[in-house]
Design an enzyme around this catalytic site. Structure first.
Site, mmCIF file in Angstrom:
data_model
loop_
_atom_site.group_PDB
_atom_site.id
_atom_site.type_symbol
_atom_site.label_atom_id
_atom_site.label_comp_id
_atom_site.label_asym_id
_atom_site.label_seq_id
_atom_site.Cartn_x
_atom_site.Cartn_y
_atom_site.Cartn_z
ATOM 1 N N ALA A 1 -15.844 3.759 -3.896
ATOM 2 C CA ALA A 1 -15.612 2.885 -2.736
ATOM 3 C C ALA A 1 -14.146 2.487 -2.623
ATOM 4 C CB ALA A 1 -16.489 1.637 -2.836
ATOM 5 N N GLY A 2 -13.302 3.004 -3.514
ATOM 6 C CA GLY A 2 -11.879 2.658 -3.458
ATOM 7 C C GLY A 2 -11.571 1.354 -4.177
ATOM 8 N N LEU A 3 -12.444 0.959 -5.103
ATOM 9 C CA LEU A 3 -12.223 -0.306 -5.821
ATOM 10 C C LEU A 3 -11.880 -0.058 -7.284
ATOM 11 C CD1 LEU A 3 -15.136 -2.300 -4.151
ATOM 12 C CD2 LEU A 3 -12.718 -2.294 -3.539
ATOM 13 N N SER A 4 -11.393 1.130 -7.558
ATOM 14 C CA SER A 4 -10.866 1.477 -8.885
ATOM 15 C C SER A 4 -11.916 1.575 -9.987
ATOM 16 C CB SER A 4 -9.766 0.510 -9.319
ATOM 17 O OG SER A 4 -8.657 0.701 -8.522
ATOM 18 N N GLU B 1 -5.553 10.343 -15.015
ATOM 19 C CA GLU B 1 -5.776 10.677 -13.592
ATOM 20 C C GLU B 1 -4.806 11.758 -13.121
ATOM 21 O OE1 GLU B 1 -7.730 8.870 -11.059
ATOM 22 O OE2 GLU B 1 -8.334 7.085 -12.187
ATOM 23 N N ASP C 1 -3.578 0.694 -9.823
ATOM 24 C CA ASP C 1 -4.983 0.444 -10.173
ATOM 25 C C ASP C 1 -5.139 0.183 -11.665
ATOM 26 O OD1 ASP C 1 -5.182 1.179 -7.568
ATOM 27 O OD2 ASP C 1 -6.139 3.111 -7.948
ATOM 28 N N THR D 1 2.921 2.031 -2.090
ATOM 29 C CA THR D 1 4.272 1.709 -2.556
ATOM 30 C C THR D 1 4.383 1.914 -4.062
ATOM 31 O OG1 THR D 1 3.548 -0.595 -2.714
ATOM 32 C CG2 THR D 1 4.780 0.022 -0.745
ATOM 33 N N GLU E 1 0.835 -1.206 0.000
ATOM 34 C CA GLU E 1 0.000 0.000 0.000
ATOM 35 C C GLU E 1 0.866 1.251 0.000
ATOM 36 O OE1 GLU E 1 -3.011 0.052 -1.202
ATOM 37 O OE2 GLU E 1 -3.886 -1.056 0.469
ATOM 38 N N SER F 1 -24.859 6.536 -18.155
ATOM 39 C CA SER F 1 -24.362 5.604 -17.149
ATOM 40 C C SER F 1 -25.517 5.144 -16.281
ATOM 41 C CB SER F 1 -23.317 6.303 -16.282
ATOM 42 O OG SER F 1 -23.165 5.610 -15.073
HETATM 43 C C1 GLA Z 1 -4.943 4.626 -4.617
HETATM 44 C C2 GLA Z 1 -4.089 4.989 -5.827
HETATM 45 C C3 GLA Z 1 -3.065 3.897 -6.098
HETATM 46 C C4 GLA Z 1 -2.272 3.534 -4.847
HETATM 47 C C5 GLA Z 1 -3.202 3.298 -3.667
HETATM 48 C C6 GLA Z 1 -2.457 3.105 -2.376
HETATM 49 O O1 GLA Z 1 -5.731 3.516 -4.903
HETATM 50 O O2 GLA Z 1 -4.897 5.175 -6.953
HETATM 51 O O3 GLA Z 1 -2.195 4.319 -7.138
HETATM 52 O O4 GLA Z 1 -1.306 4.503 -4.544
HETATM 53 O O5 GLA Z 1 -4.118 4.360 -3.500
HETATM 54 O O6 GLA Z 1 -1.724 1.932 -2.397
#
Ligand code: GLA
Length: 343
Positions: free
Chosen positions: A100-103, A137, A149, A16, A14, A48
């Site tokens: 939600a942080g799932l890309s 991004e 991601d 990294t 994480e 959408s």
């Molecule tokens: C987000 C960013 C990623 C990564 C993570 C942390 O998801 O989009 O590039 O840095 O945070 O690991």
């Protein structure tokens, strides 16, 4: 043309991916289906199922803070590459919760860029599409994210983990073991990368890079760590996390290959402590959720993704999953199971 792009959840590694380290995300079986057809004019027409409005943009439109920015940014870049000449009609259908942080955003940008590439017949790799999606991004949206991601959703299929070296973008795909569930539980605490705390961590790491004279914090030697001892404690702690996370991620990749869930789980728990104490990106809600996830019998759990709330990832033996999840959600009324199939 239509393409399904999965979401991702990060098992370990994480913060990294912008510090030269390893990451170990997995592709989810939920994601975004992107349909696109080119237009002869400059208009971008986006529908959408996640939002009830239709967005009308053009390839000249600047960022507006609207969800459609990801689509506009990717189409602009596809024009820059001459994969598209003009606008497009885009339809997005998502089984992935947005924000939600799932890309979900990487799934949209990667999906559009891959489709544009395929429609043009350009011979460009999926890795290159991921690199361009990251540029959308970084440059158009203004989030200084790393490459994890975009690489995860561009390369891994559901049921696979991507062991990625973000230093040289070499990678290996590893099948997730049968019999273990990768659970993703949302804490109910929203996270927003744009809020600035992600950028703050990035800036703190930049200060470390400046002192080291190179960008690869994850591989700082013990001597180099000595040299940066004079930095403020919290900045030194950020570097410590990068170094210890690299060691954990290396071991985690081995444990995953060996199907050693007990060891992998322990590494997740240690990883959570490191992002809580050294990188300081966890919140009360995710700390407690992780503690109970383990207390109720998961092999291991940790907050996943950019941080400051959002989801935890947990490894749970398949047979114990139903009771585990119901105990956990009963103890955390604001939390929910992100991968639960709606009934
Ligand atoms: C987000 C960013 C990623 C990564 C993570 C942390 O998801 O989009 O590039 O840095 O945070 O690991």
């Amino acid at each position: 043309m239509t393409l399904f792009v999965p979401g991702r959840v990060n098992l370990i590694g994480e913060h990294t991916d912008y510090n030269g380290g390893l990451v170990l995300p997995t592709a989810l079986n939920i994601g975004v289906t992107v349909s696109m057809s080119p237009r002869r004019d400059d208009n971008i027409h986006i529908v959408s199922d996640a939002f009830d409005t239709v967005a009308q943009r053009t390839i000249q439109t600047e960022k507006s803070g609207h969800w459609s920015d990801y689509v506009t940014g990717a189409i602009k870049l596809a024009n820059e590459k001459q994969w598209l000449v003009g606008g497009a009609n885009v339809a997005l259908t998502s089984t992935l919760p947005f924000g939600a942080g799932l890309s979900s955003s990487a799934a949209v940008t990667v999906g559009i860029l891959k489709l544009a590439r395929d429609m043009s017949g350009a011979k460009v790799s999926d890795t290159a599409c991921a690199i361009f999606a990251r540029r959308v991004e970084n440059e158009f949206i203004g989030v200084p994210c790393g490459i994890m991601d975009q690489m995860a959703v561009a390369l891994a299929h559901p049921g696979q983990a991507l062991a990625l070296n973000t230093n040289d973008l070499s990678y290996q795909l590893i099948d997730l073991p049968k019999g273990t569930r990768v659970a993703v539980i949302h804490s109910g605490h929203q996270r927003l990368l744009e809020e600035g705390r992600y950028a703050e961590r990035k800036a703190e790491c930049d200060a470390v890079k400046h002192e080291l004279g190179h960008d690869n914090i994850c591989h700082a030697t013990p001597e180099e760590m000595q040299q940066i001892l004079h930095l403020p404690d919290h900045i030194y702690a950020r570097a410590s996390h990068c170094v210890s996370e690299e060691a954990r991620t290396t071991l985690a990749i081995e444990a995953l290959r060996a199907n050693d869930m007990k060891h992998l789980g322990e590494l997740l728990i240690e990883g959570h402590a490191s992002i809580r104490d050294d990188f300081e990106i966890t919140v009360d809600a995710t700390d407690k959720l992780v503690e109970d996830a383990v207390g109720f019998g998961a092999f291991g759990a940790r907050q996943t993704g950019g941080g400051f709330g959002g989801c935890i990832v947990a490894l749970v033996a398949e047979g114990t999953y139903p009771k585990w999840v119901s105990d956990l959600l009963a103890a955390h009324p604001n939390a929910y199971d992100v991968l639960k199939v709606p009934t």
